[in-house]
Enzyme design. Structure first.
Site, PDB file in Angstrom:
ATOM      1  N   LYS A 114      14.310  40.502   8.006  1.00  0.00           N
ATOM      2  CA  LYS A 114      15.463  40.780   8.868  1.00  0.00           C
ATOM      3  C   LYS A 114      16.756  40.960   8.081  1.00  0.00           C
ATOM      4  CE  LYS A 114      14.036  39.122  13.360  1.00  0.00           C
ATOM      5  NZ  LYS A 114      14.245  38.201  14.452  1.00  0.00           N
ATOM      6  N   LYS A 198       4.264  45.798  12.907  1.00  0.00           N
ATOM      7  CA  LYS A 198       4.096  45.222  14.241  1.00  0.00           C
ATOM      8  C   LYS A 198       5.007  45.936  15.245  1.00  0.00           C
ATOM      9  CE  LYS A 198       7.493  41.641  14.347  1.00  0.00           C
ATOM     10  NZ  LYS A 198       8.018  40.387  14.626  1.00  0.00           N
ATOM     11  N   LYS A 201      11.035  45.205  18.963  1.00  0.00           N
ATOM     12  CA  LYS A 201      12.191  45.690  19.728  1.00  0.00           C
ATOM     13  C   LYS A 201      13.134  46.463  18.828  1.00  0.00           C
ATOM     14  CE  LYS A 201      12.353  41.237  22.056  1.00  0.00           C
ATOM     15  NZ  LYS A 201      13.039  39.952  22.109  1.00  0.00           N
TER      16      LYS A 201
HETATM   17  P1  TYM Z   1      10.533  36.841  19.740  1.00  0.00           P
HETATM   18  O1  TYM Z   1      11.587  36.822  20.765  1.00  0.00           O
HETATM   19  O2  TYM Z   1      10.667  37.772  18.589  1.00  0.00           O
HETATM   20  O3  TYM Z   1       9.141  37.150  20.407  1.00  0.00           O
HETATM   21  C1  TYM Z   1       8.679  36.443  21.529  1.00  0.00           C
HETATM   22  C2  TYM Z   1       7.182  36.205  21.409  1.00  0.00           C
HETATM   23  O4  TYM Z   1       6.485  37.452  21.320  1.00  0.00           O
HETATM   24  C3  TYM Z   1       5.623  37.442  20.188  1.00  0.00           C
HETATM   25  N1  TYM Z   1       5.543  38.809  19.639  1.00  0.00           N
HETATM   26  C4  TYM Z   1       4.397  39.461  19.415  1.00  0.00           C
HETATM   27  N2  TYM Z   1       3.115  39.100  19.600  1.00  0.00           N
HETATM   28  C5  TYM Z   1       2.161  40.008  19.267  1.00  0.00           C
HETATM   29  N3  TYM Z   1       2.448  41.246  18.786  1.00  0.00           N
HETATM   30  C6  TYM Z   1       3.722  41.636  18.570  1.00  0.00           C
HETATM   31  N4  TYM Z   1       3.994  42.865  18.096  1.00  0.00           N
HETATM   32  C7  TYM Z   1       4.776  40.727  18.891  1.00  0.00           C
HETATM   33  N5  TYM Z   1       6.120  40.787  18.820  1.00  0.00           N
HETATM   34  C8  TYM Z   1       6.579  39.598  19.276  1.00  0.00           C
HETATM   35  C9  TYM Z   1       6.296  36.485  19.207  1.00  0.00           C
HETATM   36  O5  TYM Z   1       5.384  35.992  18.254  1.00  0.00           O
HETATM   37  C10 TYM Z   1       6.822  35.422  20.123  1.00  0.00           C
HETATM   38  O6  TYM Z   1       5.807  34.483  20.434  1.00  0.00           O
HETATM   39  N6  TYM Z   1      11.434  32.821  16.907  1.00  0.00           N
HETATM   40  C11 TYM Z   1      10.864  33.266  18.157  1.00  0.00           C
HETATM   41  C12 TYM Z   1      11.520  32.632  19.379  1.00  0.00           C
HETATM   42  C13 TYM Z   1      11.588  31.130  19.372  1.00  0.00           C
HETATM   43  C14 TYM Z   1      10.498  30.255  19.562  1.00  0.00           C
HETATM   44  C15 TYM Z   1      11.058  28.948  19.546  1.00  0.00           C
HETATM   45  C16 TYM Z   1       9.136  30.444  19.774  1.00  0.00           C
HETATM   46  C17 TYM Z   1      12.696  30.369  19.230  1.00  0.00           C
HETATM   47  N7  TYM Z   1      12.393  29.068  19.332  1.00  0.00           N
HETATM   48  C18 TYM Z   1      10.264  27.826  19.698  1.00  0.00           C
HETATM   49  C19 TYM Z   1       8.348  29.302  19.920  1.00  0.00           C
HETATM   50  C20 TYM Z   1       8.904  28.017  19.895  1.00  0.00           C
HETATM   51  C21 TYM Z   1      11.045  34.761  18.274  1.00  0.00           C
HETATM   52  O7  TYM Z   1      11.891  35.324  17.660  1.00  0.00           O
HETATM   53  O8  TYM Z   1      10.264  35.352  19.203  1.00  0.00           O
END
Ligand code: TYM
Length: 334
Positions: A114, A198, A201
């Protein structure tokens, strides 16, 4: 030690939730709420580690809440709230900033991705992002965390922080070591334009992803244009694995048609890509379009969404304050 099972997960309100979020995380959130206590959080403080337009952020917090509800999360079963409304997340994150090690954060591949080539210009928040994530989870002493594969390293860091805190403050078992729940078959949905990246967004081309709010026409068009090749679909896993775009289409197809990859491959072997694309487009339209419509409908009633968040915040705050009080005591804060 027998500890009560508790699920926690979060999604950033950075707009455009897509098929990766849906298959890799949200669908799993919904199935877990049937049998476990679950807390699902719109992680707005994580979102601002990269600049967000304030007006858009407000809207995206509500839209992510609407997406939770539209995919089937039930506010009577699960706690649904936004992170910044429970200030204990930030306070525990600060304590964890003092437990976590610079060397650990330096290994985080997501920061490297990032921050890009100019790390000096990345926000400090982006660097310590995983410590806040550990605070989210451990504030509730969550034991299970459903996420996509991209979050695995962050989860490992949360476990390291929990363990070091328990050692440093001589309180074995105080924080549980949270287990990642990563789906086996669909832990990483890949870009429709490049099967080695992957689905995300932040990818520039909208053709790389299916957004939950895409119309039926857009879904069909994007699947039709998904990268493939002029050969036919391979008839064995080994050859398929050498074709990342084909593997991605097969993986998505097997997930939405609820059959395993081997069976999907048997069905598709030797066929032209247009065949799987047309079947997949139909399946995705019938699964994703109703979700998109429901999100739009819910976004017409923002007062309702705010009320869901308020109720969730009340419930989360009770648990958070209780746990934070114990943490403060362990650390020696008055
Ligand atoms: P975020 O907002 O990027 O994504 C949310 C969830 O979607 C999953 N994900 C995917 N799974 C499969 N294929 C993909 N291409 C894909 N893109 C996204 C992510 O793995 C995630 O589960 N850091 C985290 C948010 C967070 C969090 C937490 C998660 C903050 N605190 C505590 C768990 C527990 C994030 O940026 O997710």
């Amino acid at each position: 030690m027998s500890e009560k099972k508790l699920v926690f997960s979060g999604v950033q309100p950075t707009g455009n939730l897509h098929l990766g979020n849906y298959l890799g995380a949200l669908k799993n959130f919904v199935s877990l709420q049937k049998n476990m206590d679950c807390i699902y959080c719109v992680v707005d403080l994580h979102a601002i580690t990269t600049f967000q337009n304030p007006k858009e952020l407000k809207n995206n917090i509500l839209e992510t809440t609407a997406s939770f509800l539209a995919t089937g999360l039930d506010p009577n079963k699960s706690i649904i709230f936004n992170q910044s409304s429970v200030s204990a997340h930030s306070e525990l994150a600060w304590i964890f900033n003092c437990v976590s090690r610079v060397g650990w954060l330096n290994r985080m591949t997501q920061f490297k991705d990032k921050a890009g080539s100019d790390k000096e210009k990345a926000s400090v928040g982006l660097y310590i992002y995983p410590n806040l994530m550990a605070a989210d989870i451990l504030l509730y002493k969550a034991t299970h965390v459903p996420v996509g594969a991209d979050q695995k390293q962050h989860l490992e860091l949360s476990r390291d922080i929990a363990q070091k805190f328990n050692n440093d403050f001589n309180c074995k078992g105080f924080f549980p070591l949270p287990e990642p729940l990563i789906l086996k078959n669909i832990s990483r949905v890949m870009s429709l334009r490049d099967g080695t990246k992957k689905m995300s967004k932040s990818e520039e081309s909208d053709y790389s992803r299916i957004n939950l709010k895409d119309s039926a026409d857009e879904i069909v068009k994007k699947i039709k244009k998904a990268k493939s090749d002029s050969e036919s679909i391979p008839d064995n896993l080994k050859s398929l694995e050498k074709k990342p775009e084909a593997l991605n289409l097969l993986n998505i197809y097997s997930e939405v048609s609820k059959i395993n990859l081997e069976k999907a491959l048997k069905e598709m072997a030797g066929k032209e890509y247009s065949f799987i694309k047309s079947k997949l487009a139909d399946l995705l339209v019938s699964e994703i379009s109703p979700v998109g419509k429901e999100i739009n409908k819910l976004m017409n009633d923002k007062a309702y969404l705010l009320q869901i968040l308020k109720k969730g915040t009340e419930k989360a705050s009770i648990k958070a304050e209780e746990n934070l009080k114990n943490v403060r005591e362990k650390v020696g804060l008055i």
